[in-house]
Scaffold this active site. Structure first.
Site, mmCIF file in Angstrom:
data_model
loop_
_atom_site.group_PDB
_atom_site.id
_atom_site.type_symbol
_atom_site.label_atom_id
_atom_site.label_comp_id
_atom_site.label_asym_id
_atom_site.label_seq_id
_atom_site.Cartn_x
_atom_site.Cartn_y
_atom_site.Cartn_z
ATOM 1 N N ASP A 240 0.816 -1.206 0.000
ATOM 2 C CA ASP A 240 0.000 0.000 0.000
ATOM 3 C C ASP A 240 0.858 1.267 0.000
ATOM 4 O O ASP A 240 1.797 1.396 0.795
ATOM 5 C CB ASP A 240 -0.905 -0.016 1.248
ATOM 6 C CG ASP A 240 -1.782 1.202 1.348
ATOM 7 O OD1 ASP A 240 -2.663 1.380 0.484
ATOM 8 O OD2 ASP A 240 -1.588 2.001 2.295
ATOM 9 N N GLU A 277 1.691 -0.034 -4.836
ATOM 10 C CA GLU A 277 0.781 1.071 -5.132
ATOM 11 C C GLU A 277 1.613 2.346 -5.027
ATOM 12 O O GLU A 277 2.115 2.679 -3.957
ATOM 13 C CB GLU A 277 -0.383 1.139 -4.156
ATOM 14 C CG GLU A 277 -1.328 2.293 -4.488
ATOM 15 C CD GLU A 277 -2.217 2.726 -3.334
ATOM 16 O OE1 GLU A 277 -3.204 3.441 -3.601
ATOM 17 O OE2 GLU A 277 -1.915 2.390 -2.177
ATOM 18 N N HIS A 305 -6.561 3.926 -15.231
ATOM 19 C CA HIS A 305 -7.902 4.037 -14.640
ATOM 20 C C HIS A 305 -8.533 5.385 -14.962
ATOM 21 O O HIS A 305 -9.691 5.471 -15.389
ATOM 22 C CB HIS A 305 -7.858 3.854 -13.124
ATOM 23 C CG HIS A 305 -9.149 4.250 -12.459
ATOM 24 N ND1 HIS A 305 -9.384 5.551 -12.024
ATOM 25 C CD2 HIS A 305 -10.284 3.569 -12.213
ATOM 26 C CE1 HIS A 305 -10.620 5.623 -11.541
ATOM 27 N NE2 HIS A 305 -11.178 4.434 -11.627
#
Length: 566
Positions: A240, A277, A305
């Site tokens: 993360d 990420e 995205h």
């Protein structure tokens, strides 16, 4: 146990305290022969505590209770023939254990694995499972990082889930958080210099990766990663927000972790993946160690995205502002990123670097994920029409595609932000904190209370939707797309320099060439003829579609995959 500044440490075993002996380098030790699997214990450091073990393998009573001895060897695995999965050519499916099913447990999730097999995905990516406050949480407020949330089923539950995934031919990626710990139940401070003393990010205090005492802190996090991959047979980790790892050492923590994981992969005889990420748009993240990179197997790619979302939704607020227009989608499909050193209006500065030479499989791309849905005030998902078009482009792209749970059938359930903090001040401030975090994103923030149990319950998938024609039809579209991707090598080819994209000057249609296969999408509100050579339509989202010498005739808001005649 490591506590370099402590003057006295006691071990509390089932309520009885015993003094521990100091060892070199800040370690303390005590042999307790009668301790066995399940024995409750904690540490008293300079009179404070008892605290859970920083490396607690199990917290049966939650984050404020004692640790429990957990013997990994007691579990009998059935995946001896599992040889692992490579990320190349794979499709990932992200899920949250607590909302994937109504029961919200590892056991209940196992019952839905057949659905994922029929869908055609290769990896299940599980959001964080470390213990958290209360009974519901996304997982990014985790503490006791070596343990497993008891609400989901604890350590044995996770092992059973991984075991079942492997029996079904599915790899497992686990989301881990090393850039901060949760604000509640974090008892690492009394033990040692685990933190740097400044806010490392919006989410909490920076972890001490390069200051005094940081050698052992780094080993704490690397050891945690190794535990998941070795003792839980996990196939990969999603790390993360690595941009919030503050590390100025010559060898970055990620590079050190990559070395250790490579060595472990050799020992266990199966591929192990590390997926970062990162919002840095820095290609060094995924370059090999011997090429001066950090050695990550792949990284999440927000630019893909954003470009897909803007194209199929029309939204241009916040960070979507830079992604308006099909020319931006064309760039990310051929270059991997939009921001490769140019100006980012959202950041108000230049951002990123070119990903020249980086294969597309090292970029994990999605149409939806937990952040992009859950960070919207209403946790709303894309409508079916947008999902059809976006999935068609995503699942024929050169990247590693990732789906978010329920996306494949257009779930109506929102995915909201939810938590269950024990302390009143954290419960009461959670909604305001979220609103502050997303100031400047262009939202009118009217979100349900994150601490309300109803917010959590609304976020659970409703599997009965699959009985409805519209949802079943969309599921079939996703299944067909994944099957076609695996049947045609051109569609999984990761070489970005072989992707060619043509766009309509009026911004209505786009054609992506994947070798001799073309993917044509009409984003306009009227039927359109797209200049594609005559041939065969392999798959189409809507009828009627015709392909002749004049081109491909597509209905409004539709996509088709074609192979022109040779």
């Amino acid at each position: 146990m490591w506590a370099p500044k402590a003057t006295a440490v006691d071990l509390d075993v089932e309520g009885a305290r015993r003094a521990m002996s100091p060892l070199p380098d800040g370690w303390w030790a005590l042999d307790v022969p009668e301790a066995a699997h399940g024995t409750r214990y904690g540490y008293v450091v300079d009179g404070g505590g008892p605290y859970p073990d920083p490396r607690s393998r199990r917290q049966p009573e939650g984050i404020f209770g004692p640790s429990a001895v957990y013997d990994h060897d007691r579990y009998t695995w059935s995946d001896d023939e599992w040889t692992g999965r490579d990320l190349r050519g794979a499709v990932i499916y992200e899920l949250h254990i607590g909302t994937f099913t109504q029961d919200g447990t590892f056991e209940a999730a196992v019952d839905r694995l057949e659905h994922l097999v029929e869908l055609g995905v290769d990896f299940v990516e599980v959001m964080p499972v470390a213990p958290v406050p209360g009974g519901r949480n996304w997982g990014y407020d985790g503490v006791d990082l070596y343990a497993v949330n008891e609400t989901y089923g604890g350590p044995d539950g996770l092992k059973s889930f991984v075991d079942a995934c492997h029996r079904h031919g599915l790899g497992v990626i686990l989301d881990v958080v090393y850039n901060h710990l949760g604000p509640s139940g974090n008892f690492l401070h009394p033990f040692g210099p685990y933190f740097s003393g400044f806010a490392g990010s919006y989410w909490g205090e920076a972890v001490n990766l390069d200051g005094p005492g940081s050698d052992e802190v780094r080993r704490y996090f690397i050891g945690n990663a190794i535990q998941w991959l070795r003792d839980y047979h996990i196939d990969g980790l999603r790390l993360d927000a690595v941009h919030a790892l503050h590390d100025k050492r010559a060898t970055h923590l990620l590079a050190e972790l990559s070395e250790e994981v490579d060595a472990l992969a050799c020992a266990v005889g199966r591929p192990l993946s590390l997926i970062a990420e990162s919002d840095l748009n820095d290609p060094r993240m995924v370059r090999p160690l011997d090429a001066g990179g950090l050695g990550m197997t792949a990284q999440w790619n927000d630019d893909v995205h954003h470009a897909l979302h803007t194209a199929v939704s029309g939204e241009t607020h916040g960070y979507y502002g830079d992604f308006a227009g099909l020319h931006t989608l064309a760039k990310v499909l051929t270059s991997g990123v939009l921001h490769d050193g140019g100006y980012s209006s959202f950041r108000q500065r230049a951002h990123g670097s070119p990903y020249t030479g980086v294969p597309g499989h090292r970029l994990v791309a999605c149409l939806q994920n937990h952040d992009q849905i859950g960070n919207r005030p209403a946790g709303d998902r894309l409508p079916h029409s947008a999902l059809k078009l976006g999935a068609g482009l995503l699942l024929t792209s050169p990247f590693t595609p990732m789906l978010f749970m329920g996306e494949e059938w257009g779930s109506r359930s929102p995915f909201l932000f939810f938590s269950d903090h024990v302390e009143p001040h954290l419960r009461e401030s959670e909604g305001g904190r979220r609103e502050t975090e997303f100031e400047g994103f262009g939202y009118s923030w009217e979100a349900p209370d994150p601490s309300d149990e109803g917010t959590f319950l609304m976020s659970k998938l409703d599997w009965s939707e699959l009985k409805e024609e519209a949802h079943w039809s969309l599921l079939c579209w996703y299944r067909d797309l994944i099957a076609l991707r695996k049947a045609l090598p051109e569609l999984s080819d990761p070489r970005l320099d072989r992707v060619r994209v043509e766009t309509d000057p009026a911004g209505e249609w786009l054609v992506m060439w994947r070798g001799p296969v073309c993917v044509a999408v009409n984003l306009g509100g009227e039927s359109a003829t797209v200049p594609v050579p005559a041939g065969t339509v392999l798959l189409a989202s809507d009828d009627p579609v015709s392909l002749n010498e004049h081109g491909l005739r597509l209905p409004a808001q539709s996509l088709a995959i074609c192979r022109p005649a040779s």
